[in-house]
Enzyme design. Structure first.
Site, PDB file in Angstrom:
ATOM      1  N   ASP A   2       0.739  -1.158   0.144  1.00 39.61           N
ATOM      2  CA  ASP A   2      -0.153  -0.149   0.030  1.00 39.61           C
ATOM      3  C   ASP A   2       0.737   1.104   0.013  1.00 39.61           C
ATOM      4  O   ASP A   2       1.535   1.511   0.889  1.00 39.61           O
ATOM      5  CB  ASP A   2      -0.712  -0.057   1.327  1.00 39.61           C
ATOM      6  CG  ASP A   2      -2.156   0.584   1.075  1.00 39.61           C
ATOM      7  OD1 ASP A   2      -2.370   1.568   0.557  1.00 39.61           O
ATOM      8  OD2 ASP A   2      -3.149   0.079   1.459  1.00 39.61           O
TER       9      ASP A   2
ATOM     10  N   ASP B 270      -2.668   4.600  -2.397  1.00 42.10           N
ATOM     11  CA  ASP B 270      -3.653   5.015  -1.409  1.00 42.10           C
ATOM     12  C   ASP B 270      -3.980   6.746  -1.977  1.00 42.10           C
ATOM     13  O   ASP B 270      -3.146   7.400  -2.121  1.00 42.10           O
ATOM     14  CB  ASP B 270      -2.834   5.071  -0.050  1.00 42.10           C
ATOM     15  CG  ASP B 270      -3.738   5.732   0.936  1.00 42.10           C
ATOM     16  OD1 ASP B 270      -4.893   4.752   1.220  1.00 42.10           O
ATOM     17  OD2 ASP B 270      -3.839   6.673   1.652  1.00 42.10           O
TER      18      ASP B 270
ATOM     19  N   GLU C 193      -6.438   3.813  -5.561  1.00 43.80           N
ATOM     20  CA  GLU C 193      -7.536   4.022  -4.968  1.00 43.80           C
ATOM     21  C   GLU C 193      -8.143   5.254  -5.497  1.00 43.80           C
ATOM     22  O   GLU C 193      -7.655   6.486  -5.144  1.00 43.80           O
ATOM     23  CB  GLU C 193      -7.488   4.187  -3.657  1.00 43.80           C
ATOM     24  CG  GLU C 193      -8.658   4.401  -2.953  1.00 43.80           C
ATOM     25  CD  GLU C 193      -8.532   4.955  -1.463  1.00 43.80           C
ATOM     26  OE1 GLU C 193      -9.483   5.020  -0.689  1.00 43.80           O
ATOM     27  OE2 GLU C 193      -7.529   5.690  -1.005  1.00 43.80           O
TER      28      GLU C 193
ATOM     29  N   HIS D 207     -10.896  -2.536   3.838  1.00 44.63           N
ATOM     30  CA  HIS D 207     -10.777  -2.012   5.125  1.00 44.63           C
ATOM     31  C   HIS D 207     -11.700  -0.854   5.498  1.00 44.63           C
ATOM     32  O   HIS D 207     -11.533  -0.042   6.491  1.00 44.63           O
ATOM     33  CB  HIS D 207      -9.589  -2.131   5.556  1.00 44.63           C
ATOM     34  CG  HIS D 207      -8.634  -0.826   4.690  1.00 44.63           C
ATOM     35  ND1 HIS D 207      -8.595  -0.821   3.458  1.00 44.63           N
ATOM     36  CD2 HIS D 207      -8.170   0.362   5.063  1.00 44.63           C
ATOM     37  CE1 HIS D 207      -8.003   0.007   2.888  1.00 44.63           C
ATOM     38  NE2 HIS D 207      -7.677   0.807   3.964  1.00 44.63           N
ATOM     39  N   ASP D 208     -12.255  -0.193   4.494  1.00 49.38           N
ATOM     40  CA  ASP D 208     -12.621   1.192   4.694  1.00 49.38           C
ATOM     41  C   ASP D 208     -14.526   1.128   4.612  1.00 49.38           C
ATOM     42  O   ASP D 208     -15.103   2.100   4.691  1.00 49.38           O
ATOM     43  CB  ASP D 208     -12.209   2.167   3.785  1.00 49.38           C
ATOM     44  CG  ASP D 208     -10.948   2.400   3.634  1.00 49.38           C
ATOM     45  OD1 ASP D 208     -10.456   2.658   4.916  1.00 49.38           O
ATOM     46  OD2 ASP D 208     -10.198   2.733   2.555  1.00 49.38           O
TER      47      ASP D 208
END
Ligand code: GLC
Ligand code: CA
Length: 539
Positions: free
Chosen positions: A98, A194, A249, A318-319
């Site tokens: 990440d 990210d 992302e 995870h969000d």
């Protein structure tokens, strides 16, 4: 369309803090991930994406980095990382990191220097202003914080302790490229980028906040004109020189921009995570997805990418809260709906991503009390909503549906002893359903979520048409049935997924052969609640 290893791969996302604790301190770590590599092989995974494990004061679980080239103490050491990378490669898998390029921690030496004086050489590596704007942070509250030392404001799209770096500064950019290249030279196989659509900001016509409150100035901080210049430079100076995969992302990027962002010819990265499907939950129902809207969004992405680009397929990360608790039904049809959603997205054209626990149908946590929540975004949200005068109960209602902690509860490996995650009390409580919802229990049952995911992965691996074949929406009489075909020169496959607890009359076309189904025996006349099937069709 070019064939590449990452188009054929299935990716598994590890949130290391919650995956497996190896030393009994209640916090997942790199050695823990190492211990579970054979589990990922058993499942059929090709690529692991690991969320941040870099050195960090950890206010956003590692997304606030204080040293990009070191490992967070709780996670282990650089030796552990090297061993993990080696262990992944030895098993024929790949590892992607990440990469957080929009901000650092305020404890990063770059920011410590930058904030020390107005004429520090690194002052311009961050974004300082005499007057702030009225922008609201993505984590609630103002996006600017006043710094006493030099009496100016710095920008942070996320938490106060996550100052944004200034991409307009060439030296800063070079430092980021050098760091990225350092990891590539170590042998990592790519990156998840990210918050990448936020790296450029538009400061024109900045309204002053005085007396106006804060507004989510989305268009000023997302996919701003000129961002592709930065991203091209990033690509050319770093990953273009390596055989790696990249997935961004990219909140806010639309299907019209596919060619520039991820086109096979001109793209600045390989794939991106779209955000449009985040908002399709039925508003006035506790769970369930608007299937018509879902068909519209996903078909648009499939068609826009067809032949020129490649999708990243995902329903969890995870969000987000857990998909079976939002689009599915985590009570009566828990097993059926977890797998029906799985079938629905997994066989589309693109690279499928599975988030840890999704493969066993983990659900949202039933946490009632605010003290059980840990996520900085959730806690800020509570604080600011409270200050706006919203009642405790109403805020808790929203948190119980949407908190990021729902997907961050520890992985449920077995039914006793802290779920096999740790030998002591975990940093975030386990979901109490670990006693029956866990990997060990599901290994025994051929129709479990786990075993169906395993079969889905195996099927995709054995059928090239499920990787490269063209996607086409397939019409049925029922709005709640998401159906589509995949077709190439040789084969045609039909995927059907009933996304409601309705019985739908349906018979397979002549000559169709059932390849996979989430119910036991086939019913020749109907699709049962949340039933999903894959058929080979005659060509
Ligand atoms: C991304 C991450 C999220 C993090 C944020 C700030 O959205 O997925 O977890 O909080 O960026 O780094
Ligand atoms: Ca640990």
């Amino acid at each position: 369309m070019k064939k590449t290893w990452w188009k054929e791969a299935v990716v598994y996302q590890v949130y290391p803090r919650s995956f497996k604790d190896s030393n009994g301190d209640g916090i997942g770590d790199l050695k823990g991930v190492m211990q579970k590599l054979d589990y990922l092989v058993e499942l059929g995974i090709d690529v692991i994406w690991i969320c941040p494990m870099y050195k960090s004061p950890n206010i956003d679980n590692g997304y606030d980095i204080s040293d990009f080239q070191d490992i967070m103490e709780e996670m282990g050491t650089m030796d552990d990382f090297d061993r993990l990378l080696d262990g992944v490669h030895k098993r024929g898998m790949k590892l992607i990191l990440d990469l957080v390029l929009n901000h650092t921690s305020d404890e990063h030496p770059w920011f410590i220097e930058s904030r020390s004086s107005r004429d520090n050489p690194k002052r311009d590596w961050y974004i300082w202003r005499e007057e702030p704007t009225n922008w609201e942070s993505i984590f609630s509250g103002p996006a600017w914080t006043f710094d006493e030392t030099t009496r100016q404001y710095y920008l942070h799209l996320y938490a106060e302790k996550q100052p944004d770096v200034n991409w307009e500064n060439p030296e800063l950019r070079r430092a980021l490229y050098d760091m990225t290249t350092w990891w590539l030279d170590k042998g990592v196989d790519g990156f998840r980028l990210d918050a990448i659509s936020h790296i450029k900001k538009d400061y024109s016509n900045m309204p002053n906040p005085k007396g106006r409150g804060y507004v989510p100035a989305w268009e000023k901080m997302t996919d701003v004109e000129g961002i592709l210049g930065f991203l091209k430079e990033l690509r050319d100076k770093t990953f273009a020189k390596y055989d790696v995969m990249t997935v961004g992302e990219a909140n806010g990027v639309t299907t019209d921009e596919i060619d520039e962002w991820i086109g096979e010819e001109h793209g600045v990265m390989d794939m991106l995570f779209q955000f449009e499907t985040w908002y399709l939950r039925k508003p006035d129902e506790p769970c369930g997805v608007n299937v018509d809207a879902l068909k519209g969004v996903l078909t648009r992405w499939q068609e826009a990418a067809q032949g020129i680009s490649w999708n990243a397929l995902y329903v969890e990360n995870h969000d987000r809260s857990r998909i079976v608790s939002t689009w599915g039904d985590d009570t009566v049809y828990w097993r059926e709906s977890a797998t029906a959603v799985g079938f629905m997205y997994f066989f589309m054209q693109g690279t499928p991503f599975i988030y840890q626990g999704q493969e066993i149908g983990m659900t949202n946590a039933p946490f009632e009390d605010l003290v059980l929540y840990h996520d900085v975004k959730t806690l800020n949200f509570y604080r600011y909503k409270k200050a706006e005068g919203i009642e405790h109960e109403a805020i808790m209602q929203m948190i119980k549906m949407n908190s990021r902690d729902h997907s961050r509860t520890p992985m449920q490996w077995q039914g006793e002893g802290y779920g096999g995650f740790s030998t002591s009390k975990p940093w975030l409580d386990l979901n109490p359903n670990y006693t029956w919802l866990n990997v060990e229990a599901q290994r025994q049952n051929p129709l479990s979520v786990f075993n169906l995911y395993k079969q889905m992965i195996a099927l995709r691996k054995n059928k090239e048409v499920l990787v490269y074949g063209a996607y086409k929406l397939f019409k049925t009489w029922y709005a709640c049935v998401y159906a589509y075909t995949r077709e190439d020169k040789k084969e045609k496959v039909l995927v059907l997924s009933n996304l409601k607890d309705e019985l739908c009359a349906w018979s397979p076309p002549e000559g169709a052969v059932l390849l996979l189904c989430n119910y036991g025996a086939e019913d020749p006349y109907s699709l049962r609640p949340y039933e999903a099937r894959v058929y080979q069709l005659e060509k």
